[in-house]
Design a protein around this motif. Structure first.
Motif, PDB file in Angstrom:
ATOM      1  N   ARG A 231       0.809  -1.223   0.000  1.00  0.00           N
ATOM      2  CA  ARG A 231       0.000   0.000   0.000  1.00  0.00           C
ATOM      3  C   ARG A 231       0.842   1.273   0.000  1.00  0.00           C
ATOM      4  NH1 ARG A 231      -4.125  -2.635  -1.943  1.00  0.00           N
ATOM      5  NH2 ARG A 231      -5.211  -3.980  -0.458  1.00  0.00           N
ATOM      6  N   ASN A 232       2.099   1.183   0.419  1.00  0.00           N
ATOM      7  CA  ASN A 232       2.949   2.370   0.487  1.00  0.00           C
ATOM      8  C   ASN A 232       4.010   2.407  -0.615  1.00  0.00           C
ATOM      9  OD1 ASN A 232       1.758   3.507   2.917  1.00  0.00           O
ATOM     10  ND2 ASN A 232       2.697   1.785   3.990  1.00  0.00           N
ATOM     11  N   LEU A 233       3.907   1.503  -1.590  1.00  0.00           N
ATOM     12  CA  LEU A 233       4.879   1.475  -2.674  1.00  0.00           C
ATOM     13  C   LEU A 233       4.786   2.758  -3.502  1.00  0.00           C
ATOM     14  CD1 LEU A 233       7.007  -0.405  -4.033  1.00  0.00           C
ATOM     15  CD2 LEU A 233       5.215  -1.047  -5.647  1.00  0.00           C
TER      16      LEU A 233
ATOM     17  N   GLY B 152      -7.060  -0.381 -14.683  1.00  0.00           N
ATOM     18  CA  GLY B 152      -6.815   0.221 -13.368  1.00  0.00           C
ATOM     19  C   GLY B 152      -5.823   1.364 -13.381  1.00  0.00           C
ATOM     20  N   MET B 153      -5.063   1.527 -14.462  1.00  0.00           N
ATOM     21  CA  MET B 153      -4.128   2.649 -14.556  1.00  0.00           C
ATOM     22  C   MET B 153      -4.854   3.987 -14.403  1.00  0.00           C
ATOM     23  SD  MET B 153      -0.909   1.617 -15.128  1.00  0.00           S
ATOM     24  CE  MET B 153      -0.172   3.081 -15.852  1.00  0.00           C
ATOM     25  N   ARG B 154      -6.093   4.052 -14.851  1.00  0.00           N
ATOM     26  CA  ARG B 154      -6.851   5.304 -14.778  1.00  0.00           C
ATOM     27  C   ARG B 154      -7.062   5.753 -13.337  1.00  0.00           C
ATOM     28  NH1 ARG B 154     -12.344   4.778 -17.833  1.00  0.00           N
ATOM     29  NH2 ARG B 154     -12.277   7.039 -17.514  1.00  0.00           N
ATOM     30  N   ARG B 155      -7.037   4.798 -12.417  1.00  0.00           N
ATOM     31  CA  ARG B 155      -7.366   5.112 -11.029  1.00  0.00           C
ATOM     32  C   ARG B 155      -6.134   5.204 -10.121  1.00  0.00           C
ATOM     33  NH1 ARG B 155     -11.516   2.323 -13.293  1.00  0.00           N
ATOM     34  NH2 ARG B 155     -10.619   0.263 -12.988  1.00  0.00           N
ATOM     35  N   LEU B 156      -4.957   5.252 -10.733  1.00  0.00           N
ATOM     36  CA  LEU B 156      -3.727   5.470  -9.958  1.00  0.00           C
ATOM     37  C   LEU B 156      -3.552   6.981  -9.787  1.00  0.00           C
ATOM     38  CD1 LEU B 156      -1.286   2.829 -11.507  1.00  0.00           C
ATOM     39  CD2 LEU B 156      -2.391   2.760  -9.270  1.00  0.00           C
ATOM     40  N   THR B 157      -4.241   7.545  -8.812  1.00  0.00           N
ATOM     41  CA  THR B 157      -4.316   9.001  -8.672  1.00  0.00           C
ATOM     42  C   THR B 157      -3.020   9.648  -8.193  1.00  0.00           C
ATOM     43  OG1 THR B 157      -5.248   8.687  -6.456  1.00  0.00           O
ATOM     44  CG2 THR B 157      -6.797   8.943  -8.279  1.00  0.00           C
ATOM     45  N   SER B 158      -2.118   8.856  -7.594  1.00  0.00           N
ATOM     46  CA  SER B 158      -0.844   9.415  -7.122  1.00  0.00           C
ATOM     47  C   SER B 158       0.262   9.317  -8.173  1.00  0.00           C
ATOM     48  CB  SER B 158      -0.385   8.697  -5.849  1.00  0.00           C
ATOM     49  OG  SER B 158      -1.304   8.895  -4.793  1.00  0.00           O
ATOM     50  N   LEU B 159      -0.005   8.594  -9.263  1.00  0.00           N
ATOM     51  CA  LEU B 159       1.019   8.368 -10.281  1.00  0.00           C
ATOM     52  C   LEU B 159       1.285   9.659 -11.054  1.00  0.00           C
ATOM     53  CD1 LEU B 159       2.806   6.108 -11.488  1.00  0.00           C
ATOM     54  CD2 LEU B 159       1.017   5.752 -13.203  1.00  0.00           C
TER      55      LEU B 159
ATOM     56  N   GLN C 214      -2.196   2.659  -4.510  1.00  0.00           N
ATOM     57  CA  GLN C 214      -2.626   4.056  -4.470  1.00  0.00           C
ATOM     58  C   GLN C 214      -1.530   5.037  -4.068  1.00  0.00           C
ATOM     59  OE1 GLN C 214      -5.598   5.748  -5.361  1.00  0.00           O
ATOM     60  NE2 GLN C 214      -5.688   3.808  -6.511  1.00  0.00           N
ATOM     61  N   SER C 215      -0.381   4.533  -3.595  1.00  0.00           N
ATOM     62  CA  SER C 215       0.741   5.416  -3.264  1.00  0.00           C
ATOM     63  C   SER C 215       1.768   5.489  -4.397  1.00  0.00           C
ATOM     64  CB  SER C 215       1.432   4.941  -1.984  1.00  0.00           C
ATOM     65  OG  SER C 215       0.558   5.009  -0.877  1.00  0.00           O
ATOM     66  N   LEU C 216       1.557   4.720  -5.468  1.00  0.00           N
ATOM     67  CA  LEU C 216       2.530   4.655  -6.558  1.00  0.00           C
ATOM     68  C   LEU C 216       2.646   6.007  -7.256  1.00  0.00           C
ATOM     69  CD1 LEU C 216       4.374   2.505  -7.891  1.00  0.00           C
ATOM     70  CD2 LEU C 216       2.606   2.254  -9.655  1.00  0.00           C
ATOM     71  N   GLN C 217       3.897   6.516  -7.312  1.00  0.00           N
ATOM     72  CA  GLN C 217       4.164   7.804  -7.934  1.00  0.00           C
ATOM     73  C   GLN C 217       4.968   7.682  -9.232  1.00  0.00           C
ATOM     74  OE1 GLN C 217       6.079  10.330  -4.989  1.00  0.00           O
ATOM     75  NE2 GLN C 217       4.726   9.581  -3.378  1.00  0.00           N
ATOM     76  N   TRP C 218       5.749   6.613  -9.344  1.00  0.00           N
ATOM     77  CA  TRP C 218       6.701   6.493 -10.452  1.00  0.00           C
ATOM     78  C   TRP C 218       6.646   5.061 -10.993  1.00  0.00           C
ATOM     79  CZ3 TRP C 218      10.788  10.323 -11.428  1.00  0.00           C
ATOM     80  CH2 TRP C 218      11.666   9.947 -12.447  1.00  0.00           C
TER      81      TRP C 218
END
Length: 343
Positions: free
Chosen positions: A253-255, A296-303, A277-281
Motif C-alpha cells: 500500500r505504500n509502494l 486500473g491505470m486510470r485510477r492510480l491518482t498518485s502516479l 494508491q501510493s505509486l508515484q513512479w
C-alpha cells in the motif's frame, strides 16, 4: 606492502593491505602476519590478493583481525590466481575466511571473490553489523541459517551457485531496509521468507534467471505479504520468469516506485494495479511482450511519472490522443514514452 609494517603498532589508518601476487616475492613483502599487532587501525581496512595465501589457517589466525576493535569496515578480496584443483581452492578459501574473523563491533563487511562453498559461522555472530556485501563468491551454495538482527543492507552480486536462502535467515533480518540481488542464476525463490522483512524499503532483483517471484520452492502461491508496508521501491531487471506482476506486489500500500526493465516474458500488468494508491513512479523499459495497460491505470491518482521505452506495441497504444490506451494515462503529468532507455 613492505616487511616491517607490523611494527607500527600505533598506526591508525591503513586503507589497503596488499599481499604479493607472486610467490617469489613473498619473502620480500608482507604476509598476513604483519597485521598481528596493528590493533589500532581505525575506520576501514581492505585486504587484497587473499588468493595468494597458501597456509590459510595459520596465516589468517596470525592476522588477528578479531582484536582490531576500532575497525568499522572490512573488505576481503581474493583476486584471480591460477589454481585449478577445486578441492584445494575450496579448502583454502573456507579455512582462510574462517580464520579472518573480525571484531564484534564491525559495522560493514564486504567479501569479494571468496572461493569456498560455505560461509563461516561467525558471519551470523556480528551483533553490530549493519551492511553485508558479497560479490563474485561463485562457489557459494548455501547461506547461513541464522541472520543478523541489526543488518540494514544486504547486497549479493554474481553468486553463480547460490540456490536458496533459508526462510529462517530472512525472518531474522528484522532491521533490513535495503535488499539487492544481481546475477544469481540458480536462485529459484525467496518466498515465503521475503514477507517477513517488515522494515524493507528498497528491493532489487537483477539477472536472476530461475527466480519465481510468485511461488515458493514447492510451487505454492504465497498470498499474505501485508507485512511489507515499509517497502517504497521495487526494481525487476532481467527476470525471465516474470510474466505478470506477482500478487503480493498489490499488497504494498505504500509502494512509491516500480521499475521493470528487460523482462522479456512480461505479458501483462495486473488488472488490480489500482490497489497501489501510493505509486508515484512507474518505469517500464524493454518489455517487448507487454502490449497493453490495465484499466486500473486510470485510477492510480498518485502516479505522476510514467516511462515506457523499447516496448513497440505498447508505445503505439499509448500515443497521445490517438492510442487505444491513451485514455488510461492521460491524467499523468510527466509522461516519457520514447524508443530508448532512460536510466
Amino acid at each position: 606492502m613492505p616487511r616491517g609494517l607490523g611494527q607500527l603498532s600505533l598506526l591508525h589508518r591503513l586503507s589497503d593491505f596488499i599481499l604479493p601476487k607472486d610467490k617469489a616475492l613473498a619473502k620480500k613483502y608482507c604476509g598476513l602476519g604483519e597485521l598481528n599487532r596493528l590493533n589500532n587501525i581505525r575506520r576501514s581496512l581492505f585486504i587484497k590478493n587473499l588468493g595468494s595465501v597458501t597456509d590459510a589457517g595459520k596465516e589468517s589466525q596470525a592476522a588477528n583481525l578479531i582484536e582490531k576493535r576500532f575497525l568499522e569496515i572490512l573488505t576481503l578480496s581474493w583476486g584471480n590466481f591460477d589454481i585449478t584443483d577445486e578441492a584445494i581452492i575450496k579448502k583454502r578459501g573456507e579455512a582462510l575466511l574462517d580464520g579472518l574473523r573480525p571484531p564484534e563491533n564491525l559495522q560493514e563487511l564486504r567479501v569479494w571473490g571468496f572461493k569456498g562453498e560455505r560461509f563461516p559461522g561467525w558471519l551470523t555472530d556480528l551483533p553490530n553489523l549493519v551492511a553485508l556485501k558479497l560479490w563474485t563468491c561463485t562457489r557459494c551454495r548455501h547461506f547461513p541459517q541464522v541472520g543478523l538482527n541489526k543488518l540494514k543492507e544486504l547486497r549479493m552480486e554474481h553468486m553463480m551457485s547460490l540456490e536458496y536462502i533459508p526462510e529462517e535467515c530472512l525472518r531474522s533480518l528484522t532491521s533490513l531496509e535495503y535488499l539487492y540481488f544481481k546475477n544469481l542464476p540458480r536462485l529459484t525463490s525467496l518466498l515465503p521468507g521475503l514477507r517477513h522483512l517488515s522494515k524493507l524499503v528498497d528491493l532489487t532483483f537483477w539477472g536472476c534467471e530461475e527466480l519465481d517471484l510468485s511461488k515458493d520452492e514447492s510451487g505454492n502461491i504465497i498470498l499474505d505479504f501485508h507485512g511489507l508496508q515499509s517497502l517504497r521501491s521495487v526494481k525487476f531487471w532481467e527476470i525471465p520468469k516474470l510474466e505478470s506482476l506477482p500478487q503480493w506486489i498489490l499488497q504494498l500500500r505504500n509502494l512509491e516506485r516500480l521499475h521493470i526493465f528487460s523482462c522479456d516474458n512480461l505479458k501483462a500488468l495486473s488488472e488490480q494495479i489500482e490497489a497501489l494508491q501510493s505509486l508515484q513512479w512507474l518505469q517500464i523499459e524493454d518489455c517487448r511482450s507487454l502490449t497493453s495497460l490495465p484499466e486500473g491505470m486510470r485510477r492510480l491518482t498518485s502516479l505522476t511519472h510514467l516511462t515506457i521505452s523499447l516496448c513497440p506495441e505498447l508505445k503505439e497504444r499509448c500515443k497521445r490522443d490517438a492510442g487505444e490506451d491513451w485514455y488510461k494515462i492521460d491524467h499523468i503529468l510527466d509522461l516519457d514514452i520514447e524508443p530508448y532507455f532512460s536510466f
